[in-house]
Design a protein around this motif. Sequence first.
Motif, mmCIF file in Angstrom:
data_model
loop_
_atom_site.group_PDB
_atom_site.id
_atom_site.type_symbol
_atom_site.label_atom_id
_atom_site.label_comp_id
_atom_site.label_asym_id
_atom_site.label_seq_id
_atom_site.Cartn_x
_atom_site.Cartn_y
_atom_site.Cartn_z
ATOM 1 N N THR A 191 0.831 -1.205 0.000
ATOM 2 C CA THR A 191 0.000 0.000 0.000
ATOM 3 C C THR A 191 0.864 1.253 0.000
ATOM 4 N N PHE A 192 1.962 1.222 0.738
ATOM 5 C CA PHE A 192 2.871 2.373 0.763
ATOM 6 C C PHE A 192 3.384 2.678 -0.646
ATOM 7 N N ARG A 193 3.782 1.644 -1.366
ATOM 8 C CA ARG A 193 4.290 1.868 -2.719
ATOM 9 C C ARG A 193 3.173 2.288 -3.676
ATOM 10 N N GLY A 194 2.016 1.624 -3.572
ATOM 11 C CA GLY A 194 0.934 1.936 -4.488
ATOM 12 C C GLY A 194 0.283 3.281 -4.237
ATOM 13 N N HIS A 195 0.404 3.805 -3.003
ATOM 14 C CA HIS A 195 -0.206 5.090 -2.639
ATOM 15 C C HIS A 195 0.781 6.247 -2.750
ATOM 16 N N LEU A 252 0.247 9.161 4.105
ATOM 17 C CA LEU A 252 0.856 7.967 3.516
ATOM 18 C C LEU A 252 1.105 6.896 4.566
ATOM 19 N N VAL A 253 1.628 7.284 5.711
ATOM 20 C CA VAL A 253 1.948 6.315 6.766
ATOM 21 C C VAL A 253 0.672 5.701 7.350
ATOM 22 N N PHE A 254 -0.299 6.551 7.689
ATOM 23 C CA PHE A 254 -1.526 6.042 8.297
ATOM 24 C C PHE A 254 -2.341 5.224 7.299
ATOM 25 N N ALA A 255 -2.309 5.598 6.018
ATOM 26 C CA ALA A 255 -3.014 4.806 5.014
ATOM 27 C C ALA A 255 -2.401 3.419 4.884
ATOM 28 N N SER A 256 -1.082 3.328 4.940
ATOM 29 C CA SER A 256 -0.418 2.023 4.857
ATOM 30 C C SER A 256 -0.755 1.160 6.065
ATOM 31 N N ILE A 257 -0.702 1.761 7.255
ATOM 32 C CA ILE A 257 -1.016 1.000 8.463
ATOM 33 C C ILE A 257 -2.486 0.582 8.477
ATOM 34 N N GLY A 258 -3.375 1.519 8.128
ATOM 35 C CA GLY A 258 -4.794 1.192 8.098
ATOM 36 C C GLY A 258 -5.122 0.108 7.088
ATOM 37 N N ALA A 259 -4.457 0.119 5.933
ATOM 38 C CA ALA A 259 -4.682 -0.929 4.937
ATOM 39 C C ALA A 259 -4.240 -2.287 5.458
ATOM 40 N N GLY A 260 -3.089 -2.333 6.133
ATOM 41 C CA GLY A 260 -2.641 -3.599 6.701
ATOM 42 C C GLY A 260 -3.578 -4.126 7.767
ATOM 43 N N VAL A 261 -4.065 -3.236 8.631
ATOM 44 C CA VAL A 261 -4.997 -3.657 9.690
ATOM 45 C C VAL A 261 -6.314 -4.140 9.091
ATOM 46 N N GLY A 262 -6.854 -3.374 8.125
ATOM 47 C CA GLY A 262 -8.126 -3.766 7.523
ATOM 48 C C GLY A 262 -8.047 -5.076 6.771
ATOM 49 N N ILE A 270 -11.541 -5.567 0.398
ATOM 50 C CA ILE A 270 -12.423 -4.515 0.915
ATOM 51 C C ILE A 270 -11.831 -3.897 2.176
ATOM 52 N N GLY A 271 -11.308 -4.720 3.064
ATOM 53 C CA GLY A 271 -10.681 -4.204 4.278
ATOM 54 C C GLY A 271 -9.467 -3.350 3.977
ATOM 55 N N CYS A 276 -7.258 1.865 4.054
ATOM 56 C CA CYS A 276 -6.443 2.880 3.374
ATOM 57 C C CYS A 276 -7.167 4.226 3.349
ATOM 58 N N ALA A 277 -8.469 4.213 3.065
ATOM 59 C CA ALA A 277 -9.228 5.457 3.039
ATOM 60 C C ALA A 277 -9.313 6.082 4.430
ATOM 61 N N ALA A 278 -9.527 5.241 5.456
ATOM 62 C CA ALA A 278 -9.610 5.766 6.822
ATOM 63 C C ALA A 278 -8.280 6.355 7.272
ATOM 64 N N GLY A 279 -7.178 5.674 6.974
ATOM 65 C CA GLY A 279 -5.869 6.209 7.337
ATOM 66 C C GLY A 279 -5.519 7.459 6.569
ATOM 67 N N ASP A 280 -5.931 7.509 5.291
ATOM 68 C CA ASP A 280 -5.690 8.700 4.482
ATOM 69 C C ASP A 280 -6.433 9.910 5.036
ATOM 70 N N PHE A 281 -7.595 9.676 5.637
ATOM 71 C CA PHE A 281 -8.356 10.776 6.234
ATOM 72 C C PHE A 281 -7.844 11.123 7.634
ATOM 73 N N ALA A 282 -7.470 10.111 8.405
ATOM 74 C CA ALA A 282 -7.081 10.350 9.799
ATOM 75 C C ALA A 282 -5.704 10.993 9.919
ATOM 76 N N GLY A 283 -4.789 10.685 9.010
ATOM 77 C CA GLY A 283 -3.449 11.235 9.103
ATOM 78 C C GLY A 283 -3.401 12.753 9.081
ATOM 79 N N PRO A 284 -3.987 13.425 8.075
ATOM 80 C CA PRO A 284 -3.978 14.898 8.079
ATOM 81 C C PRO A 284 -4.723 15.509 9.253
#
Length: 297
Positions: A191-195, A252-262, A270-271, A276-284
Motif C-alpha cells: 500500500t505504501f508503494r501503491g499510494h 501515507l503512513v496512516f493509510a499504509s497501516i490502516g490498509a494492513g490492519v483492515g 475490501i478491508g 487505506c481510506a480511513a488512514g488517508d483521512f485520519a493522518g492529516p
Amino acid sequence: MFRVGHFLARIDFYLLRFSDGGRSIAFSDANAEWAGDYLSNLRSAAGNILQRDSIKYSTKEYPLELKPLFSAFQPRFFALMSLRSFLMHYLPLLEPRANLEDDEDDEDDFLQDASDERHVDLVVPFKKSVKTILRETTVVTTRRVLERLAVHYVSQRMAWKLLKDVPKSARRKATRGMPSLLYFCSVSRTTFRGHLLAITASWLVEVGIQIYRCFSNLAKNEEEADKVNRAHQFQLLAKKVSVVTLKCGASLVFASIGAGVGATLFHPSIGQWIGCAAGDFAGPVIVTLYVERVLHL
C-alpha cells in the motif's frame, strides 16, 4: 597363428571399409549403433533439462496498465467527484437552527423565517465546490503524469510496484497462507508503494497552490510591500509547505497501516480499501490537531 588369423577374421567381419582419397575409414556396426543411441539420448536429456530450467527459471513478467491521462474528466468519475464536492459544502447549510422561542403561527414569525432563509449565501459554497473539483481533477491528472514518468525513468519492476492494483494484490497475498504479522507487513508495504504517487501528486498540487497564493499576495500589495513584509510572506510560505509535507507524510503512513490492519482483521481487498481510506483521512486530521494545539501554527 590361429589366434591371429581368427582375430583378423573377426575384425573383417565387424568392420566396413570405405575408400576416400586413398584413405581407408573403418566403422564398427555395434559402435555406430551405440554412438547413435548415446547421441540421441544425450540430446533428449539435454532438451528435458533445458525445458525444466526454462520453466523453473522463467523471467517474471510485470504487466503495466496505464490509465488515461485525463481519466479525471471521465463522466462517471467526474460526476461522483462533483456530487461529493457539492454535498460537502452545501450539507452544512441544511442543519436545523435552534429556535429558542416557542413555535407560533403568527404571520410575523413566518415573514421573519422567510427573510432569514433569503439571507442564506449560496454563492460561497458554490465557489468552494468548484475550487474543490478543480483541485481534485488537478491531483488526479498530476498522478497520471507521474505514472508515465515512472514507467519511462524507473525500472519495469519498480514501475509495476508503483502502479499495481493494491486491493487485488492483497487478495492474492491472502491465498498464500502467510502468518498474520507477515501478511500485515506485506500489505502495508504494498500500500505504501501503491499510494506513493497519489500522495506525491497531492503534495505537488498543494505546494503549488501555496506558492501561487504567496506571490499573488505580494503582487497585490506590491506598492506597500517592503522587505519586512516580503520576509514575513516567505516565512509563512515555508511554514505552510512544512505543514503540507507533514500532512502528506502522515496520510501515507496512516493509510499504509490502516490498509494492513483492515486486510488482516476484516477482508483482504475490501478491508484494505477501507483501511487505506480511513488512514488517508485520519493522518492529516491528527497532524492538523497537533500543529494547532502544540506548535500553534
